[in-house]
Design a protein around this motif. Structure first.
Motif, PDB file in Angstrom:
ATOM      1  N   MET A 114     -33.971 100.919 -73.217  1.00  0.00           N
ATOM      2  CA  MET A 114     -34.931 101.470 -72.242  1.00  0.00           C
ATOM      3  C   MET A 114     -35.424 100.357 -71.321  1.00  0.00           C
ATOM      4  SD  MET A 114     -37.455 103.999 -71.571  1.00  0.00           S
ATOM      5  CE  MET A 114     -37.681 104.921 -73.065  1.00  0.00           C
ATOM      6  N   ASN A 115     -35.356 100.599 -70.016  1.00  0.00           N
ATOM      7  CA  ASN A 115     -35.825  99.611 -69.038  1.00  0.00           C
ATOM      8  C   ASN A 115     -37.070 100.149 -68.338  1.00  0.00           C
ATOM      9  OD1 ASN A 115     -33.650  97.877 -69.538  1.00  0.00           O
ATOM     10  ND2 ASN A 115     -32.340  99.089 -68.173  1.00  0.00           N
ATOM     11  N   ILE A 116     -38.132  99.357 -68.382  1.00  0.00           N
ATOM     12  CA  ILE A 116     -39.434  99.839 -67.906  1.00  0.00           C
ATOM     13  C   ILE A 116     -40.030  98.890 -66.876  1.00  0.00           C
ATOM     14  CG2 ILE A 116     -41.780 100.444 -68.650  1.00  0.00           C
ATOM     15  CD1 ILE A 116     -40.699 100.949 -71.462  1.00  0.00           C
ATOM     16  N   PHE A 117     -40.619  99.472 -65.806  1.00  0.00           N
ATOM     17  CA  PHE A 117     -41.510  98.702 -64.931  1.00  0.00           C
ATOM     18  C   PHE A 117     -42.934  99.043 -65.336  1.00  0.00           C
ATOM     19  CE2 PHE A 117     -38.647  99.249 -60.887  1.00  0.00           C
ATOM     20  CZ  PHE A 117     -37.810  98.237 -61.321  1.00  0.00           C
ATOM     21  N   ILE A 118     -43.798  98.040 -65.392  1.00  0.00           N
ATOM     22  CA  ILE A 118     -45.214  98.352 -65.572  1.00  0.00           C
ATOM     23  C   ILE A 118     -45.975  97.874 -64.343  1.00  0.00           C
ATOM     24  CG2 ILE A 118     -45.634  96.317 -67.052  1.00  0.00           C
ATOM     25  CD1 ILE A 118     -47.756  98.227 -68.458  1.00  0.00           C
ATOM     26  N   MET A 119     -46.707  98.801 -63.731  1.00  0.00           N
ATOM     27  CA  MET A 119     -47.438  98.492 -62.503  1.00  0.00           C
ATOM     28  C   MET A 119     -48.921  98.698 -62.770  1.00  0.00           C
ATOM     29  SD  MET A 119     -44.512  98.925 -60.465  1.00  0.00           S
ATOM     30  CE  MET A 119     -45.011  99.306 -58.820  1.00  0.00           C
ATOM     31  N   GLY A 120     -49.740  97.904 -62.112  1.00  0.00           N
ATOM     32  CA  GLY A 120     -51.187  98.072 -62.264  1.00  0.00           C
ATOM     33  C   GLY A 120     -51.878  96.989 -61.469  1.00  0.00           C
ATOM     34  N   ALA A 121     -53.043  97.327 -60.899  1.00  0.00           N
ATOM     35  CA  ALA A 121     -53.798  96.354 -60.108  1.00  0.00           C
ATOM     36  C   ALA A 121     -54.254  95.223 -61.026  1.00  0.00           C
ATOM     37  CB  ALA A 121     -54.998  97.053 -59.481  1.00  0.00           C
ATOM     38  N   PRO A 122     -54.662  94.082 -60.440  1.00  0.00           N
ATOM     39  CA  PRO A 122     -55.236  93.016 -61.251  1.00  0.00           C
ATOM     40  C   PRO A 122     -56.403  93.577 -62.068  1.00  0.00           C
ATOM     41  CG  PRO A 122     -55.156  92.368 -58.930  1.00  0.00           C
ATOM     42  CD  PRO A 122     -54.656  93.759 -59.008  1.00  0.00           C
ATOM     43  N   GLY A 123     -56.431  93.296 -63.358  1.00  0.00           N
ATOM     44  CA  GLY A 123     -57.534  93.782 -64.186  1.00  0.00           C
ATOM     45  C   GLY A 123     -57.277  95.143 -64.802  1.00  0.00           C
ATOM     46  N   SER A 124     -56.087  95.708 -64.582  1.00  0.00           N
ATOM     47  CA  SER A 124     -55.818  97.050 -65.120  1.00  0.00           C
ATOM     48  C   SER A 124     -55.465  97.009 -66.599  1.00  0.00           C
ATOM     49  CB  SER A 124     -54.669  97.694 -64.336  1.00  0.00           C
ATOM     50  OG  SER A 124     -53.511  96.898 -64.479  1.00  0.00           O
ATOM     51  N   GLY A 125     -55.247  95.818 -67.142  1.00  0.00           N
ATOM     52  CA  GLY A 125     -54.928  95.701 -68.571  1.00  0.00           C
ATOM     53  C   GLY A 125     -53.433  95.658 -68.827  1.00  0.00           C
ATOM     54  N   LYS A 126     -52.651  95.463 -67.766  1.00  0.00           N
ATOM     55  CA  LYS A 126     -51.199  95.529 -67.976  1.00  0.00           C
ATOM     56  C   LYS A 126     -50.672  94.371 -68.820  1.00  0.00           C
ATOM     57  CE  LYS A 126     -49.815  93.921 -63.422  1.00  0.00           C
ATOM     58  NZ  LYS A 126     -49.417  92.541 -63.664  1.00  0.00           N
ATOM     59  N   GLY A 127     -51.353  93.217 -68.790  1.00  0.00           N
ATOM     60  CA  GLY A 127     -50.921  92.087 -69.619  1.00  0.00           C
ATOM     61  C   GLY A 127     -51.035  92.404 -71.105  1.00  0.00           C
ATOM     62  N   THR A 128     -52.171  92.964 -71.513  1.00  0.00           N
ATOM     63  CA  THR A 128     -52.412  93.290 -72.921  1.00  0.00           C
ATOM     64  C   THR A 128     -51.416  94.352 -73.400  1.00  0.00           C
ATOM     65  OG1 THR A 128     -54.744  92.958 -72.446  1.00  0.00           O
ATOM     66  CG2 THR A 128     -54.218  94.041 -74.531  1.00  0.00           C
ATOM     67  N   VAL A 129     -51.287  95.400 -72.584  1.00  0.00           N
ATOM     68  CA  VAL A 129     -50.392  96.496 -72.946  1.00  0.00           C
ATOM     69  C   VAL A 129     -48.935  96.014 -72.997  1.00  0.00           C
ATOM     70  CG1 VAL A 129     -49.392  98.538 -71.884  1.00  0.00           C
ATOM     71  CG2 VAL A 129     -51.850  98.385 -72.176  1.00  0.00           C
ATOM     72  N   SER A 130     -48.573  95.141 -72.052  1.00  0.00           N
ATOM     73  CA  SER A 130     -47.187  94.674 -72.005  1.00  0.00           C
ATOM     74  C   SER A 130     -46.818  93.943 -73.285  1.00  0.00           C
ATOM     75  CB  SER A 130     -46.986  93.700 -70.842  1.00  0.00           C
ATOM     76  OG  SER A 130     -47.134  94.377 -69.646  1.00  0.00           O
ATOM     77  N   SER A 131     -47.749  93.147 -73.794  1.00  0.00           N
ATOM     78  CA  SER A 131     -47.370  92.384 -74.980  1.00  0.00           C
ATOM     79  C   SER A 131     -47.190  93.325 -76.176  1.00  0.00           C
ATOM     80  CB  SER A 131     -48.333  91.218 -75.189  1.00  0.00           C
ATOM     81  OG  SER A 131     -49.214  91.470 -76.201  1.00  0.00           O
ATOM     82  N   ARG A 132     -47.969  94.417 -76.236  1.00  0.00           N
ATOM     83  CA  ARG A 132     -47.750  95.399 -77.319  1.00  0.00           C
ATOM     84  C   ARG A 132     -46.423  96.134 -77.147  1.00  0.00           C
ATOM     85  NH1 ARG A 132     -53.277  98.443 -79.129  1.00  0.00           N
ATOM     86  NH2 ARG A 132     -54.621  96.626 -79.092  1.00  0.00           N
ATOM     87  N   ILE A 133     -46.124  96.535 -75.904  1.00  0.00           N
ATOM     88  CA  ILE A 133     -44.893  97.310 -75.662  1.00  0.00           C
ATOM     89  C   ILE A 133     -43.663  96.475 -76.021  1.00  0.00           C
ATOM     90  CG2 ILE A 133     -43.444  98.445 -73.919  1.00  0.00           C
ATOM     91  CD1 ILE A 133     -45.966  99.059 -72.324  1.00  0.00           C
ATOM     92  N   LYS A 134     -43.625  95.220 -75.553  1.00  0.00           N
ATOM     93  CA  LYS A 134     -42.402  94.427 -75.787  1.00  0.00           C
ATOM     94  C   LYS A 134     -42.210  94.180 -77.292  1.00  0.00           C
ATOM     95  CE  LYS A 134     -43.858  89.819 -76.077  1.00  0.00           C
ATOM     96  NZ  LYS A 134     -44.841  89.274 -76.556  1.00  0.00           N
ATOM     97  N   ASP A 135     -43.305  94.005 -78.037  1.00  0.00           N
ATOM     98  CA  ASP A 135     -43.165  93.793 -79.486  1.00  0.00           C
ATOM     99  C   ASP A 135     -42.677  95.061 -80.174  1.00  0.00           C
ATOM    100  OD1 ASP A 135     -43.975  91.217 -79.309  1.00  0.00           O
ATOM    101  OD2 ASP A 135     -46.056  91.595 -79.916  1.00  0.00           O
ATOM    102  N   LYS A 136     -43.350  96.179 -79.882  1.00  0.00           N
ATOM    103  CA  LYS A 136     -43.001  97.397 -80.606  1.00  0.00           C
ATOM    104  C   LYS A 136     -41.591  97.889 -80.271  1.00  0.00           C
ATOM    105  CE  LYS A 136     -43.850 102.009 -81.878  1.00  0.00           C
ATOM    106  NZ  LYS A 136     -44.670 103.147 -82.130  1.00  0.00           N
ATOM    107  N   TYR A 137     -41.205  97.793 -78.982  1.00  0.00           N
ATOM    108  CA  TYR A 137     -39.905  98.359 -78.597  1.00  0.00           C
ATOM    109  C   TYR A 137     -38.814  97.297 -78.453  1.00  0.00           C
ATOM    110  CZ  TYR A 137     -42.648 102.543 -78.093  1.00  0.00           C
ATOM    111  OH  TYR A 137     -43.471 103.612 -78.366  1.00  0.00           O
ATOM    112  N   ASN A 138     -39.146  96.062 -78.832  1.00  0.00           N
ATOM    113  CA  ASN A 138     -38.185  94.971 -78.804  1.00  0.00           C
ATOM    114  C   ASN A 138     -37.504  94.824 -77.427  1.00  0.00           C
ATOM    115  OD1 ASN A 138     -36.752  92.817 -79.853  1.00  0.00           O
ATOM    116  ND2 ASN A 138     -35.055  94.107 -80.528  1.00  0.00           N
ATOM    117  N   LEU A 139     -38.332  94.621 -76.417  1.00  0.00           N
ATOM    118  CA  LEU A 139     -37.825  94.496 -75.046  1.00  0.00           C
ATOM    119  C   LEU A 139     -37.962  93.052 -74.564  1.00  0.00           C
ATOM    120  CD1 LEU A 139     -39.561  97.663 -73.504  1.00  0.00           C
ATOM    121  CD2 LEU A 139     -37.219  97.486 -74.385  1.00  0.00           C
ATOM    122  N   ASN A 140     -37.107  92.662 -73.644  1.00  0.00           N
ATOM    123  CA  ASN A 140     -37.294  91.383 -72.950  1.00  0.00           C
ATOM    124  C   ASN A 140     -38.458  91.550 -71.983  1.00  0.00           C
ATOM    125  OD1 ASN A 140     -35.056  89.632 -73.787  1.00  0.00           O
ATOM    126  ND2 ASN A 140     -33.776  91.267 -72.919  1.00  0.00           N
TER     127      ASN A 140
END
Ligand code: ADP
Length: 216
Positions: A1-27
């Motif tokens: 699965m290939n995903i883009f994550i978009m969000g304004a500065p402060g939207s929390g995309k950094g925190t969420v990204s680290s959970r997503i990449k760990d759980k779904y084993n993504l680069n």
């Protein structure tokens, strides 16, 4: 699965990204992190990107596209795909990426958009502090450390990102509205976007995201 994550500065995309990449084993590829690393190591790319980043403007498309395309070539296959965080941020980047990946197994499958009202973003960003040692993220308004300026976990000093000040934030939010929202619209028209209400607890956000990815 290939995903883009978009969000304004402060939207929390950094925190969420680290959970997503760990759980779904993504680069995980964060263009902001790559630029910051180049900046701190004073590489030619970092030197070229410096004035844009510090003032909150976008780094020119040509430079950014070349960097992402190099990264894609060097990705290990062992994982289940990629999570591209902070890219594409302009329509020109989206189209360049499409030209590069269309029809290949590196084409994007899903776009996650972290939606937060603009008023909420300012406090999140100007209050953000990051541990120089372990990278833990704090916020002086919402999640202050027990001792001001010191990490609860490893005891090292907390720092503020150079572009997390009000002037630069205004530019970053304007850049987001002018350049990146049209990119989300572009993928909305292709029915590829999952909109996430990112003005709720991280646990609720996280449950919604897992459900969205699992059902894809
Ligand atoms: P933010 O927290 O503001 O969303 P990032 O950490 O993703 O920011 O990026 C920090 C800075 O790096 C941006 O303000 C911009 O100068 C540069 N940058 C990151 N990604 C891109 C991109 N795709 N295109 C142009 N510039 C970028």
């Amino acid at each position: 699965m290939n995903i883009f994550i978009m969000g304004a500065p402060g939207s929390g995309k950094g925190t969420v990204s680290s959970r997503i990449k760990d759980k779904y084993n993504l680069n995980h590829i964060s263009t902001g992190d790559i630029f910051r690393k180049n900046l701190s190591e004073n590489t030619p790319l970092g030197i070229q990107a410096k004035e844009y980043m510090e003032s909150g403007r976008l780094v020119p498309d040509e430079l950014t596209n070349a960097m992402v395309s190099d990264y894609l070539k060097s990705l290990p296959d062992a994982r289940n795909g990629y999570l591209l965080d902070g890219y594409p941020r302009t329509l020109a980047q989206a189209k360049a990426f499409e030209a590069l990946t269309d029809g290949s197994d590196q084409a994007v499958d899903l776009v996650l958009s972290m939606d937060v009202p603009k008023e909420v973003l300012t406090k999140r960003i100007t209050g953000r502090r990051i541990c120089k040692g372990c990278g833990e993220i704090y916020n002086v308004y919402y999640k202050a450390p027990a001792n001001e300026g010191v990490c609860d976990i490893c005891g090292q000093e907390l720092s503020q990102r150079k572009d997390d000040n009000e002037d630069s934030l205004k530019v970053r939010l304007d850049e987001y509205a002018a350049n990146t929202e049209p990119v989300i619209g572009y993928y909305d028209d292709k029915d590829m976007v999952a909109h996430i209400n990112a003005d709720q607890s991280m646990e609720d956000i996280w449950s919604f995201i897992q459900k969205t990815i699992d059902e894809k």
